[in-house]
Design a protein around this motif. Structure first.
Motif, PDB file in Angstrom:
ATOM      1  N   UNK A 171       0.894  -1.209  -0.015  1.00 34.35           N
ATOM      2  CA  UNK A 171       0.064  -0.031   0.092  1.00 34.35           C
ATOM      3  C   UNK A 171       0.971   1.101  -0.034  1.00 34.35           C
ATOM      4  N   UNK A 172       2.141   1.265   0.816  1.00 35.41           N
ATOM      5  CA  UNK A 172       2.943   2.399   0.725  1.00 35.41           C
ATOM      6  C   UNK A 172       3.468   2.556  -0.518  1.00 35.41           C
ATOM      7  N   UNK A 192      -7.709   3.877  -1.805  1.00 40.43           N
ATOM      8  CA  UNK A 192      -8.409   4.683  -0.704  1.00 40.43           C
ATOM      9  C   UNK A 192      -7.820   4.009   0.492  1.00 40.43           C
ATOM     10  N   UNK A 193      -7.489   2.728   0.440  1.00 38.04           N
ATOM     11  CA  UNK A 193      -6.988   2.312   1.956  1.00 38.04           C
ATOM     12  C   UNK A 193      -5.362   2.450   2.095  1.00 38.04           C
ATOM     13  N   UNK A 194      -4.833   3.317   1.163  1.00 41.46           N
ATOM     14  CA  UNK A 194      -3.459   3.534   1.075  1.00 41.46           C
ATOM     15  C   UNK A 194      -3.026   4.659   2.188  1.00 41.46           C
ATOM     16  N   UNK A 195      -2.059   5.315   1.931  1.00 45.37           N
ATOM     17  CA  UNK A 195      -1.542   6.539   3.001  1.00 45.37           C
ATOM     18  C   UNK A 195      -1.632   7.824   2.525  1.00 45.37           C
ATOM     19  N   UNK A 380      -6.674   9.464   8.413  1.00 45.35           N
ATOM     20  CA  UNK A 380      -6.455  10.419   7.649  1.00 45.35           C
ATOM     21  C   UNK A 380      -4.812  11.137   8.039  1.00 45.35           C
ATOM     22  N   UNK A 381      -4.140  10.242   8.383  1.00 48.85           N
ATOM     23  CA  UNK A 381      -2.855  10.634   8.502  1.00 48.85           C
ATOM     24  C   UNK A 381      -2.536  11.741   9.536  1.00 48.85           C
TER      25      UNK A 381
END
Length: 575
Positions: A171-172, A192-195, A380-381
């Motif tokens: 994902x990164x 969407x489920x990434x960073x 949301x980081x």
RNA sequence: GCGCCUGUAGCUCAGUGGAUAGAGCACUGGCCUCCGGAGCCAGGUGCCGCAGGUUCAAAUCCUGCCAGGCGCGCCA
């Protein structure tokens, strides 16, 4: 003292005062109140049962024997319902000061570990973003545990397990690659489920700097992989820097990905297979963990042929054991607690006792500012980074706060409080005590007052209750460390230090150490005696008392420094 | 539903089966001509979540409930 009481029990039997053929090991502890003496024991109440006599009677018998047999004892009294309260002779306490001076920084250290090797794994965050507060707590705890266990005679290695394999890494890579394309005006979507955190920008920028637009022409798979690798490398580097700044360093950084490339996963699973602990079902490969204390079997190799996280973890722990460690200690987030039984099952599967692996669970940190919660959303980081906190409050305060609570309870961390430089802030309270003593010795030197060795002082001059309390508390340091190490609970040290600092401040407020400057010449009238009379504004200390107090405070300083040192917190000379 | 953790003073939390359960914070009022006031002193507060049990003795051990958190993937 325990053995002294045991001796008293045996002697009482020899003299026909007690009938029992065997006695329990007498438990001795520090009584809650000072009036109850220095040590106390409840053995009499246990023995009374088997003797069929009243506890008070039995206690009385033991007390009589103890008085005659044990030279350390000053008085023994009996208190209902049957406690033995022992007061020791003052020399016993002075021996504590000698011991501290003799041992110095090693006072309280022990050899219970007998050189056994411990692998302490902690932090071990995915290299998918910067470290946050939760990692900070784990880092502080791991570092303190390492120091604590070393002081108990273990040979400790600290290790960071880099989770640089699997889905999160993919994902990164996807996230960075998408941004890379965007930066070059190509259309793309960050999964969407990434960073999504702001730090992704910097990561992508770094990739651009190193690769330019070369990746646009490369095959998408290669490009994606390169993005992932570069991003992970950079993040690991930053994590390492954050930790160094926090005062935490590791002996080894162990890559999960290396377990794949070196074939160690295959090896470990082959080993389990030989032991008949692996089987195939539904197109997947399973570890028979239910044979141990796990509630069901677990998949190690999925239908699609990929290994699960558990497979790498099994291989990793197998490798730890093969590297010759006697004990494995892992510091994990409490949300992984369900994982503990299957990891212990793996340890057992390789033929070791499950106790060989101990997992310390760390609960969440709730971050506050001036009493108000700071909301964090990892999705949301948006989260407060460890680096940010260390920059704001300093590594010392951060570590101390992380270690003030038992690790398995939620922790409230108030940034404003941690920054405050006052008595309300426990870190400063303790550090101030140390700085204050350093300053005292500096003044003493400036005034030409020598600080002699314990042997040269007349310690009998220490008779004030505040002095005795300090010494007693110093004597509890080794026992506190032992319990702390046994329970893997360094929070005990923070409590101990706050108490010691408190006792020091009280003493210091109430009694003078150095002679008053106006006092100049020593007054023979006040030899060996202290007068402290506020209304008269006369403050006099005899030379004997000054020397004894300096010697006492020197040892207090040593313990403050040792204790803070074990927490990884500095003991400042000046503040 | 099952499992793990937590429930102690207004708040945050200590508390290896022992005596009248503690600390810090908050609140109120005091204390600096002299070793660092970043300090000290004095004020009061608890059905130790509830109910049983074991024990001479339970906040602590056992059982059952209640409340909160977390976990229960061929995710990591």
């Amino acid at each position: 003292m325990s053995s002294a009481i045991a001796g008293a029990l045996l002697q009482a039997r020899e003299r026909g005062l007690l009938q029992s053929t065997c006695f329990p090991r007498p438990a001795v502890d520090f009584p809650r109140k000072e009036e109850w003496g220095d040590l106390s024991s409840g053995v009499a109440m246990v023995v009374a049962k088997q003797e069929n006599r009243s506890p008070l009677e039995v206690a009385q018998v033991i007390a009589e024997q103890l008085k005659t047999t044990c030279p350390l004892v000053k008085t023994v009294s009996v208190a209902p319902p049957g406690f033995l309260n022992v007061t020791l002779r003052p020399d016993c306490w002075f021996a504590v000061l000698e011991a501290i001076e003799r041992m110095g920084d090693r006072y309280g250290h022990s050899d219970v570990g007998r050189g056994q090797r411990v692998l302490l794994e902690f932090v071990s965050a995915n290299p998918t973003g910067p470290l946050h507060m939760g990692h900070g707590r784990g880092a502080a705890l791991g570092e303190a545990l390492a120091r604590l266990l070393k002081s108990s005679g273990y040979a400790v290695d600290k290790e960071y397990y880099i989770n640089d394999a699997g889905r999160q890494m993919k994902l990164l890579a996807d996230s960075v690659y998408a941004r890379y394309l965007a930066m070059h005006g190509r259309e793309c979507v960050v999964p969407e489920d990434g960073y999504h955190g702001d730090y992704l920008k910097d990561l992508t920028q770094a990739v651009v700097q190193e690769q330019g637009d070369r990746l646009l022409t490369a095959g998408p798979e290669d490009a994606r992989r390169t993005c992932g690798e570069l991003a992970a490398q950079k993040l690991v580097r930053e994590i390492r820097e954050d930790l160094v700044r926090f005062g935490v360093e590791f002996e080894t950084w162990y890559s999960e990905a290396s377990l794949f490339s070196s074939g160690k996963i295959r090896e470990a699973l082959a080993d389990l297979e030989q032991r008949g602990l692996v089987f195939a079902k539904d197109g997947a490969t399973w570890f028979r963990s239910s044979q141990f204390q796990d509630e069901k079997d677990r998949v190690v190799c999925k239908q699609d042929g990929h290994y699960t996280y558990l497979a790498s973890d099994i291989a990793y722990h197998f490798d730890k054991l093969r590297r010759g460690y006697d004990w494995l200690i892992n510091v994990w987030g409490a949300d992984h607690h369900g994982y503990v039984p299957r990891m212990q099952a793996a340890i057992q599967a390789f033929g070791h006792a499950k106790e060989r692996l101990r997992v310390v669970l760390v609960q969440m940190v709730r971050l506050l500012r001036g009493g108000k919660t700071i909301e964090m959303s990892k999705r949301a980081g948006e989260f407060v980074t460890l680096r940010g906190v260390v920059d704001e409050v300093g590594a010392d305060a951060a570590k101390f706060f992380f270690l003030m609570r038992r690790s398995d309870t939620h922790l409230e961390f108030d940034l404003e409080l941690a920054k405050q430089q006052s008595a309300e802030n426990p870190v400063y309270y303790v550090q101030y005590a140390h700085a204050r003593l350093v300053s005292l010795f500096r003044t003493a030197r400036d005034r030409g007052v020598p600080v002699p060795a314990v042997g040269e002082a007349s310690l009998a001059a220490l008779r004030q209750p505040e002095e005795i309390r300090l010494i007693k508390h110093l004597s509890g340091f080794p026992g506190m460390l032992e319990a702390s190490a046994r329970e893997l609970a360094p929070h005990r040290i923070t409590f101990y230090l706050q108490e010691l600092a408190g006792l020091l401040h009280v003493f210091y407020y109430k009694h003078r150490v150095l002679p008053s400057q106006s006092d100049g010449v020593e007054d023979p009238e006040c030899n060996d005696r202290e007068t402290f009379d506020v209304s008269n504004e006369s403050v006099r200390v005899s030379r004997t008392v000054t020397i004894a107090r300096l010697v006492l405070l020197k040892q207090v300083q040593v313990i403050l420094r040792n204790g803070l040192g074990l927490l990884g917190v500095t003991a400042p000379e000046k503040m």
